[in-house]
Design a protein around this motif. Structure first.
Motif, PDB file in Angstrom:
ATOM      1  N   VAL A 294      -7.088  -4.374   0.074  1.00 14.32           N
ATOM      2  CA  VAL A 294      -6.172  -3.230   0.184  1.00 14.32           C
ATOM      3  C   VAL A 294      -6.115  -2.495  -1.155  1.00 14.32           C
ATOM      4  N   ARG A 295      -6.100  -3.256  -2.213  1.00 12.24           N
ATOM      5  CA  ARG A 295      -6.063  -2.660  -3.553  1.00 12.24           C
ATOM      6  C   ARG A 295      -7.332  -1.830  -3.797  1.00 12.24           C
TER       7      ARG A 295
ATOM      8  N   PHE B 236       0.845  -1.198   0.000  1.00 12.10           N
ATOM      9  CA  PHE B 236       0.000   0.000   0.000  1.00 12.10           C
ATOM     10  C   PHE B 236       0.880   1.247   0.000  1.00 12.10           C
TER      11      PHE B 236
ATOM     12  N   TRP C  55      -7.280   1.384  -1.813  1.00 15.19           N
ATOM     13  CA  TRP C  55      -6.410   2.406  -2.389  1.00 15.19           C
ATOM     14  C   TRP C  55      -7.095   3.074  -3.588  1.00 15.19           C
ATOM     15  N   LYS C  56      -7.740   2.268  -4.396  1.00 16.68           N
ATOM     16  CA  LYS C  56      -8.446   2.803  -5.576  1.00 16.68           C
ATOM     17  C   LYS C  56      -9.529   3.790  -5.122  1.00 16.68           C
TER      18      LYS C  56
ATOM     19  N   ASP D 161       2.366   7.722  -6.250  1.00 18.76           N
ATOM     20  CA  ASP D 161       1.334   8.636  -6.753  1.00 18.76           C
ATOM     21  C   ASP D 161       1.671  10.046  -6.299  1.00 18.76           C
TER      22      ASP D 161
ATOM     23  N   GLN E 204      -7.908   6.958  -3.799  1.00 22.98           N
ATOM     24  CA  GLN E 204      -7.415   7.771  -4.916  1.00 22.98           C
ATOM     25  C   GLN E 204      -8.547   8.549  -5.573  1.00 22.98           C
TER      26      GLN E 204
ATOM     27  N   VAL F 209      -3.967   4.366   7.522  1.00 20.17           N
ATOM     28  CA  VAL F 209      -4.534   3.101   7.054  1.00 20.17           C
ATOM     29  C   VAL F 209      -3.811   1.984   7.807  1.00 20.17           C
TER      30      VAL F 209
ATOM     31  N   TRP G 204       2.306   2.110  -3.313  1.00 16.68           N
ATOM     32  CA  TRP G 204       1.350   2.760  -4.223  1.00 16.68           C
ATOM     33  C   TRP G 204       1.215   4.243  -3.889  1.00 16.68           C
ATOM     34  N   VAL G 205       1.185   4.553  -2.596  1.00 14.99           N
ATOM     35  CA  VAL G 205       1.075   5.962  -2.193  1.00 14.99           C
ATOM     36  C   VAL G 205       2.321   6.719  -2.660  1.00 14.99           C
TER      37      VAL G 205
END
Lengths: 481, 481
Positions: free
Chosen positions: A468-469, A389, A472-473, A396, A476, A456, A392-393
């Motif tokens: 978790v995916r 996670f 995150w989506k 971005d 976002q 989170v 991914w943050v």
């Protein structure tokens, strides 16, 4: 009237409840994570007065579904990312059920020897699993005990510290000097509460600066404050170092803090409520650096991240004597040969309440079901999801990530370059609330350096990568819409 | 490794545990009441180290039977007459199981609204069932809350009392004056412990004389002590009156004590841990005479005699404000719109720990299963058995009976006219120990006026007349052999 529930009725209704729980977990994703009721909504649907006559048990289960469940926030939901996890698992629930069923009260060894002796065994086991020092074991000068929470553990530690610092005077005469406690701005609020409860007072809780990079307590500032307080005639009594703060899982430098404490004879309590259990993994034992050499007391909560349902917080002492001396009273009706012989442990002297449940059953059940291997797998798995996670943050540019994040909590902040900090904070809070209101996921916030961060926390046994995916989506989308 | 227990596995093992408990109750008389193990015996049979690999759940149940059960003292056994009862019943156990299964953490309203709102409803229901005053209800200035024990309730009451007596100064500055607390020699030891924990100190716990006939606190001596302390510059802060002392179920004169407290502005805490629940019977409401007019706080334990398994102690406040002001801290990570609005209750401010189980489920389940009628029947039935037992003691000239005995505890002393008091005490203790060692029944003792008394506390839902009759026969034989 209904009369008592017979063993045969218990068998029947017990199966219904077990099935209810199994179905609950099987279908947990069908619930909104955070309850969507308004204040007073649940209460309004319950009768204002108690029933005069007994009711069938099925009606309890019916109202549970119809009235209570809409008011439940689902801490076991795979999309629960708020606060810290409060793991409940099958073996823990069943261990707890055995405790309720036996209904023994283990206030002293004699009132149910197995309740005391199993607790000694499992806290020693847990100390071994976490690589805690030998002197924390019961056969040495220390020993562990199950408390309801890290708050109560901090209270007990503070009482032991006061006892030692005052040479036993506080227990007899009460607080007669100015005692000081040391925390950082990131220490859990239960320490300030403990200071208030033991008569030290919030004004005598000294807030030590933190290193802005790590958010860990600054030992040099701690030393300066202690020197200042000593010069002013106060009695520096306890420092609380945190391994994994509630806000961001920052780690205070326990070793350096411990050196300051040692030099000044100040009690060092280590609050590892959330993160301490991570030390079941040898590669994470570094988080406890300095504990073996310097900690007078240490606390971690299997009821957070170690698969054991609330309440189960373990407090260890390097030397159990000051705690027992601070808390022990022996009224006549509790006198018994085993206690008098000194051959046994009476855990009532290790805690605030007198009575105690057979809580070790649930921890025992968990440690046996999972084994060390299974515990490590849970910790590593949830940390792995959190690291993913975090990556991914990090990738971005619309978000900024708080580093480091060694455990399973990720803190981050959506960037709103066009807004002031205050405006951005308001926007972030409002969007977080709308996400939480959606029922799709539940996250909470904190503030660091006056700026709001989202938290989170990953840790539910139900949480898989797909959850978790998806979270995150959803985050976002919400923050960049 | 084992991995997490799936819902289907939980269903299977859950049934095994439910059956285990049903079988346990069905066969409970086959166990010796008091465990017969020696210190260390249970521990010696458990592995010194935790398992590396997970084990099947059946092995936990196997070791429960083989290793732990011999070390269990059976509080639910019909021949358990020791201490006070710790009632566990089917509806309570199942309510508790639901709490473990849901695994919610109700620290604030927002973290699971149903957990808070059901608690408000059931403590209000219980206040109504006990005939407690309207101002103890949550819609008035007061309110009730479930604590783990009367010890913790006393601690919370002492903190609220200190807050009021110091105008909030204690929370900020700590104890800076000499505060005094008032008890009798029969008050529960948790009050002295509370005084030690809050920084008042054991030396500032003043022991008020009792009326030798009733063993109730002497209000005139209380008034004299308070006047003396005031003259010496101390701050008389709290009086604890007991309704049903642990030693003999004596009742302090709450009204007369309350008048003294009112005149001096001293907080009155009423500890009715054991006996308070008896007020479900209108004919026993007299025990709370003066509570409505004078009590600032009041505590009784459904987990003793009201069919609810440990832990479930209810504390009511006449005015909740001093308690909340003493205990409330709001860190950023707990801020939420509901709390900020002031529309909701956050029970974390009503207790020592921060976290909390969904304990109201078990009390709710009990109140619904039994209804007011069923609760009264349990209280009346157990009192009836105790009165019958007392009549047998009274009729046997070889024993002397302590009067009065309004509840379900009977205190008495075998006469040994040829022995000194000390020799008789030793004899009584030794014979009691041999009875307890036999496993046939379990009773405890106390001391009144320096003389040992035996205590027979009746209260288990399993206890029938035949058990009480057999116990009396066994006691007669043992002490007159």
């Amino acid at each position: 009237m209904s009369g008592h529930m017979s063993p045969e009725e218990f068998r029947r209704f017990g199966r219904q409840v077990v099935d209810w729980i199994a179905d609950y977990y099987a279908g947990i994703e069908s619930h909104p994570v955070r309850s969507q009721v308004r204040p007073g909504q649940v209460r309004a649907q319950l009768p204002a007065h108690p029933p005069e006559r007994g009711e069938p048990f099925e009606q309890v289960l019916r109202d549970l579904d119809a009235v209570l469940m809409p008011g439940v926030t689902h801490w076991q939901h795979p999309n629960f990312f708020a606060y810290f996890p409060a793991n409940a698992t099958g073996p823990a629930i069943l261990g707890d059920l055995l405790s309720s069923g036996l209904g023994v009260q283990g206030m002293v060894w004699a009132t149910s020897p197995a309740c005391t002796e199993l607790e000694t065994v499992v806290v020693d086991w847990l100390a071994e699993l976490l690589g805690l020092p030998e002197h924390f074991r019961t056969d040495a000068a220390g020993g562990g005990v199950i408390q309801d929470s890290a708050s109560s553990a901090a209270l007990v530690a503070a009482l032991a510290a006061l006892h030692r610092a005052s040479g036993g005077r506080v227990a007899r005469e009460g607080i007669t000097r100015r005692h000081t406690l040391y925390v950082s701005a990131h220490t859990h609020s239960s320490l300030e509460r403990a200071a208030r409860m033991v008569g030290v007072g919030a004004d005598n809780v000294r807030v030590v600066d933190v290193d802005p990079a790590t958010l860990g307590m600054d030992p040099a500032h701690l030393a300066a404050l202690i020197a200042e307080d000593l010069a002013a005639g106060a009695v520096p009594t306890m420092v609380c170092a945190t391994v994994g703060t509630t806000s961001t899982t920052a780690i205070d430098p326990v070793r350096a803090i411990g050196e300051v404490c040692r030099a000044r004879g100040v009690w060092l309590h280590v609050d590892a409520a959330y993160a301490g259990v991570a030390a079941v993994c040898p590669e994470l034992r570094w988080i406890n650096d300095g504990v073996a050499e310097f900690a007078d007391s240490y606390c971690t909560n299997p009821h957070k991240w170690l698969l054991t349902n609330f309440d189960c917080s373990v407090l260890w002492m390097a030397d159990r004597a000051p705690m027992i001396d601070a808390l022990s009273i022996l009224p006549e009706y509790l006198r018994n040969p085993a206690t008098t012989s000194g051959e046994v442990i009476d855990y009532r002297d290790w805690q605030v309440p007198l009575g105690r449940r057979f809580r070790s059953l649930k921890l025992w059940s968990v440690l046996r079901w999972y084994g060390a291997e299974g515990l490590r797998e849970h910790i590593r798995g949830t940390i792995g999801l959190a690291q993913e996670f975090a990556s991914w943050v990090r990738d971005d540019p619309r978000f900024e990530l708080l580093e480091p994040h060694p455990f399973a909590l990720v803190c981050f902040r959506p960037r709103f370059p066009e807004l002031s900090t205050e405006e951005a904070d308001e926007r972030i809070f409002a969007i977080m609330e709308s996400l939480n209101e959606s029922g799709e996921l539940y996250l909470t916030h904190t503030k660091v350096d006056g700026r709001m961060l989202l938290r989170v926390a990953i840790g539910s046994p139900q949480t898989e990568q797909r959850h978790v995916r998806a979270a995150w989506k959803r985050i976002q989308e919400a923050f960049t819409a």
